[in-house]
Design a protein around this motif. Structure first.
Motif, PDB file in Angstrom:
ATOM      1  N   ILE A 164       0.867  -1.172   0.000  1.00  0.00           N
ATOM      2  CA  ILE A 164       0.000   0.000   0.000  1.00  0.00           C
ATOM      3  C   ILE A 164       0.905   1.224   0.000  1.00  0.00           C
ATOM      4  N   LEU A 165       0.690   2.120  -0.925  1.00  0.00           N
ATOM      5  CA  LEU A 165       1.492   3.335  -1.021  1.00  0.00           C
ATOM      6  C   LEU A 165       0.747   4.490  -0.356  1.00  0.00           C
ATOM      7  N   VAL A 166       1.441   5.186   0.555  1.00  0.00           N
ATOM      8  CA  VAL A 166       0.864   6.325   1.271  1.00  0.00           C
ATOM      9  C   VAL A 166       1.751   7.539   1.007  1.00  0.00           C
ATOM     10  N   ALA A 167       1.168   8.641   0.556  1.00  0.00           N
ATOM     11  CA  ALA A 167       1.991   9.806   0.210  1.00  0.00           C
ATOM     12  C   ALA A 167       1.335  11.106   0.626  1.00  0.00           C
ATOM     13  N   HIS A 168       2.207  12.060   0.936  1.00  0.00           N
ATOM     14  CA  HIS A 168       1.786  13.420   1.240  1.00  0.00           C
ATOM     15  C   HIS A 168       2.365  14.361   0.183  1.00  0.00           C
ATOM     16  N   SER A 169       1.560  15.342  -0.232  1.00  0.00           N
ATOM     17  CA  SER A 169       2.031  16.429  -1.082  1.00  0.00           C
ATOM     18  C   SER A 169       2.712  15.903  -2.354  1.00  0.00           C
ATOM     19  N   MET A 170       3.956  16.361  -2.620  1.00  0.00           N
ATOM     20  CA  MET A 170       4.665  15.957  -3.829  1.00  0.00           C
ATOM     21  C   MET A 170       4.852  14.449  -3.924  1.00  0.00           C
ATOM     22  N   GLY A 171       4.881  13.773  -2.783  1.00  0.00           N
ATOM     23  CA  GLY A 171       5.021  12.323  -2.785  1.00  0.00           C
ATOM     24  C   GLY A 171       3.915  11.635  -3.572  1.00  0.00           C
ATOM     25  N   GLY A 172       2.767  12.302  -3.707  1.00  0.00           N
ATOM     26  CA  GLY A 172       1.675  11.733  -4.480  1.00  0.00           C
ATOM     27  C   GLY A 172       2.053  11.479  -5.924  1.00  0.00           C
ATOM     28  N   ALA A 173       2.846  12.370  -6.505  1.00  0.00           N
ATOM     29  CA  ALA A 173       3.296  12.177  -7.883  1.00  0.00           C
ATOM     30  C   ALA A 173       4.192  10.944  -7.982  1.00  0.00           C
ATOM     31  N   ILE A 174       5.016  10.746  -6.961  1.00  0.00           N
ATOM     32  CA  ILE A 174       5.944   9.607  -6.956  1.00  0.00           C
ATOM     33  C   ILE A 174       5.179   8.289  -6.892  1.00  0.00           C
ATOM     34  N   ILE A 175       4.230   8.176  -5.963  1.00  0.00           N
ATOM     35  CA  ILE A 175       3.529   6.896  -5.829  1.00  0.00           C
ATOM     36  C   ILE A 175       2.602   6.648  -7.008  1.00  0.00           C
ATOM     37  N   ARG A 176       2.059   7.717  -7.594  1.00  0.00           N
ATOM     38  CA  ARG A 176       1.191   7.541  -8.762  1.00  0.00           C
ATOM     39  C   ARG A 176       1.992   6.963  -9.928  1.00  0.00           C
ATOM     40  N   TYR A 177       3.193   7.486 -10.148  1.00  0.00           N
ATOM     41  CA  TYR A 177       4.008   7.007 -11.272  1.00  0.00           C
ATOM     42  C   TYR A 177       4.582   5.623 -10.966  1.00  0.00           C
ATOM     43  N   TYR A 178       4.895   5.366  -9.698  1.00  0.00           N
ATOM     44  CA  TYR A 178       5.357   4.038  -9.315  1.00  0.00           C
ATOM     45  C   TYR A 178       4.269   3.015  -9.636  1.00  0.00           C
ATOM     46  N   GLN A 179       3.025   3.319  -9.276  1.00  0.00           N
ATOM     47  CA  GLN A 179       1.926   2.386  -9.532  1.00  0.00           C
ATOM     48  C   GLN A 179       1.736   2.157 -11.021  1.00  0.00           C
ATOM     49  N   HIS A 180       1.976   3.182 -11.815  1.00  0.00           N
ATOM     50  CA  HIS A 180       1.864   3.041 -13.273  1.00  0.00           C
ATOM     51  C   HIS A 180       2.919   2.083 -13.810  1.00  0.00           C
ATOM     52  N   LEU A 181       4.147   2.183 -13.290  1.00  0.00           N
ATOM     53  CA  LEU A 181       5.239   1.346 -13.780  1.00  0.00           C
ATOM     54  C   LEU A 181       5.192  -0.073 -13.217  1.00  0.00           C
ATOM     55  N   TYR A 182       4.712  -0.211 -11.982  1.00  0.00           N
ATOM     56  CA  TYR A 182       4.714  -1.516 -11.315  1.00  0.00           C
ATOM     57  C   TYR A 182       3.329  -1.819 -10.720  1.00  0.00           C
ATOM     58  N   PRO A 183       2.307  -1.880 -11.550  1.00  0.00           N
ATOM     59  CA  PRO A 183       0.945  -2.070 -11.034  1.00  0.00           C
ATOM     60  C   PRO A 183       0.757  -3.390 -10.300  1.00  0.00           C
ATOM     61  N   GLU A 184       1.548  -4.399 -10.659  1.00  0.00           N
ATOM     62  CA  GLU A 184       1.403  -5.710 -10.025  1.00  0.00           C
ATOM     63  C   GLU A 184       1.825  -5.695  -8.560  1.00  0.00           C
ATOM     64  N   ASN A 185       2.583  -4.664  -8.146  1.00  0.00           N
ATOM     65  CA  ASN A 185       3.061  -4.585  -6.764  1.00  0.00           C
ATOM     66  C   ASN A 185       2.088  -3.884  -5.823  1.00  0.00           C
ATOM     67  N   VAL A 186       1.186  -3.069  -6.380  1.00  0.00           N
ATOM     68  CA  VAL A 186       0.395  -2.138  -5.567  1.00  0.00           C
ATOM     69  C   VAL A 186      -1.054  -2.601  -5.459  1.00  0.00           C
ATOM     70  N   VAL A 187      -1.538  -2.689  -4.211  1.00  0.00           N
ATOM     71  CA  VAL A 187      -2.922  -3.132  -3.986  1.00  0.00           C
ATOM     72  C   VAL A 187      -3.808  -2.029  -3.412  1.00  0.00           C
ATOM     73  N   GLY A 188      -3.230  -0.877  -3.108  1.00  0.00           N
ATOM     74  CA  GLY A 188      -4.016   0.228  -2.571  1.00  0.00           C
ATOM     75  C   GLY A 188      -3.159   1.472  -2.444  1.00  0.00           C
ATOM     76  N   MET A 189      -3.812   2.653  -2.395  1.00  0.00           N
ATOM     77  CA  MET A 189      -3.072   3.920  -2.327  1.00  0.00           C
ATOM     78  C   MET A 189      -3.812   4.906  -1.433  1.00  0.00           C
ATOM     79  N   VAL A 190      -3.028   5.720  -0.715  1.00  0.00           N
ATOM     80  CA  VAL A 190      -3.590   6.794   0.106  1.00  0.00           C
ATOM     81  C   VAL A 190      -2.881   8.096  -0.267  1.00  0.00           C
ATOM     82  N   PHE A 191      -3.664   9.084  -0.703  1.00  0.00           N
ATOM     83  CA  PHE A 191      -3.138  10.403  -1.074  1.00  0.00           C
ATOM     84  C   PHE A 191      -3.554  11.404   0.004  1.00  0.00           C
ATOM     85  N   ILE A 192      -2.580  12.001   0.675  1.00  0.00           N
ATOM     86  CA  ILE A 192      -2.855  12.970   1.737  1.00  0.00           C
ATOM     87  C   ILE A 192      -2.562  14.375   1.217  1.00  0.00           C
TER      88      ILE A 192
END
Length: 325
Positions: A164-192
């Motif tokens: 599960i990827l959890v991000a604040h502020s600019m970190g949201g861009a990082i986890i969004r792009y990570y999920q795009h590149l490695y969707p098989e790894n990510v089962v949920g996301m939290v954007f703060i």
């Protein structure tokens, strides 16, 4: 006597928020208080930035002074080839909750989350290059570069998913792009209150304000150092981020929690910005049953500091939801 090793820039900034100050933070609208005198705002801004840099410099120097940390220690370093990354690794279980900070932030930003979430599952936090206790290295601070750093760090720790990827502020861009590149790894996301989910860009309707914020970053560029300077420059590339997220769209097959601050910078632009943001996210949530939109008017941008219970319960709910599937 103030120990700058233990108090980061954002914590000092948080103290100012508690006293009722507000000013724009970096290159986009962040609700941080109520200062009306422009001269006073600039003075405080400079003081905070200088304090931030001193803290980062002190943290960097501590890397060389530290003794070798055993791999079993929850507080340790991971060598990813280009540099050593400082990590904290707590708890046990799956999915692993991976936390990503906002601009210039270090591990301590998540102090109010990690020791609550690690009661439920494994928690992984890290400092990006040149921030906190992670080594600096010469590299273009691009979105892809920051995602590569996260991927290699997780790979070295044999963390491939489910996460599960959890991000604040600019970190949201990082986890969004990570999920795009490695969707098989990510089962949920939290954007703060984060970048990256409103992929069309928040600032298209406010071009003049965008230019103003970019100029403010340039005017302070001689003060920023290391990873902070690189990330401040990255924030200016709004058009590039917008085009990237328009291309890749957004995930529609995993649960997503969006925690959104409804407080904004005073003035007409601030009010329009909040209205646009609210409208965008509300429309997305209405059209996708996997998106859970949570709004708050009790906190500004740093929701995870001022409403840790809200953030923690949201993450725990997502962990339970993922496990039940």
């Amino acid at each position: 006597m103030l120990n700058l090793n233990d108090i980061t820039f954002n914590k000092r900034l948080g103290n100012l928020i508690d006293r009722g100050f507000e000013m724009p933070y970096v290159s986009y609208c962040h609700p941080l208080g109520k200062i009306k005198n422009n001269t006073m705002r600039k003075i405080i801004y400079v003081v905070l930035i200088v304090g931030f840099i001193y803290s980062c410099t002190e943290n960097q120097s501590s890397i060389n002074e530290s003794t070798t940390i055993e791999k079993s220690s929850p507080d340790r370093y991971v060598d990813i080839g280009t540099h050593r990354v400082h990590i904290n690794d707590f708890g046990k279980g799956s999915p692993v909750s991976v936390f990503v900070t906002g601009t210039g932030g270090d591990i301590s930003q998540w102090n109010r989350q990690v020791h609550e979430i690690d009661k439920h599952t494994r928690v992984f936090v890290y400092d990006r290059a040149g921030l906190g206790k992670t080594e600096s290295y010469s590299s273009d601070r691009s979105l892809k570069g920051m995602v590569d750093e996260l991927y290699l760090t997780l790979e070295k720790e044999n963390i491939k998913g489910p996460i599960i990827l959890v991000a604040h502020s600019m970190g949201g861009a990082i986890i969004r792009y990570y999920q795009h590149l490695y969707p098989e790894n990510v089962v949920g996301m939290v954007f703060i209150d984060a970048l990256g989910y409103d992929f069309a860009g928040r600032y298209d309707d406010f071009p003049e304000q965008g230019i103003k914020w970019s100029n403010e970053i340039d005017s302070m560029s001689h003060v920023y150092q290391g990873g902070v300077k690189d990330e401040m420059q990255f924030l200016k590339h709004r058009d590039e981020r917008r085009d990237t997220f328009l291309q890749i769209g957004y995930p529609k097959n995993i649960p997503v929690k969006i925690i959104l601050s409804m407080l904004g910078v005073e003035g007409e632009v601030g009010e329009q910005y909040i209205k646009k943001q609210d409208s965008l996210y509300s429309e997305m949530a209405a059209n996708d049953p996997l998106i859970d939109l949570i709004k708050t008017n009790k906190s500004g941008h740093f929701i995870h500091w001022y409403e840790p219970r809200l953030v923690n319960e949201t993450i725990i709910d997502l962990i339970k939801e993922v496990r039940s599937e």
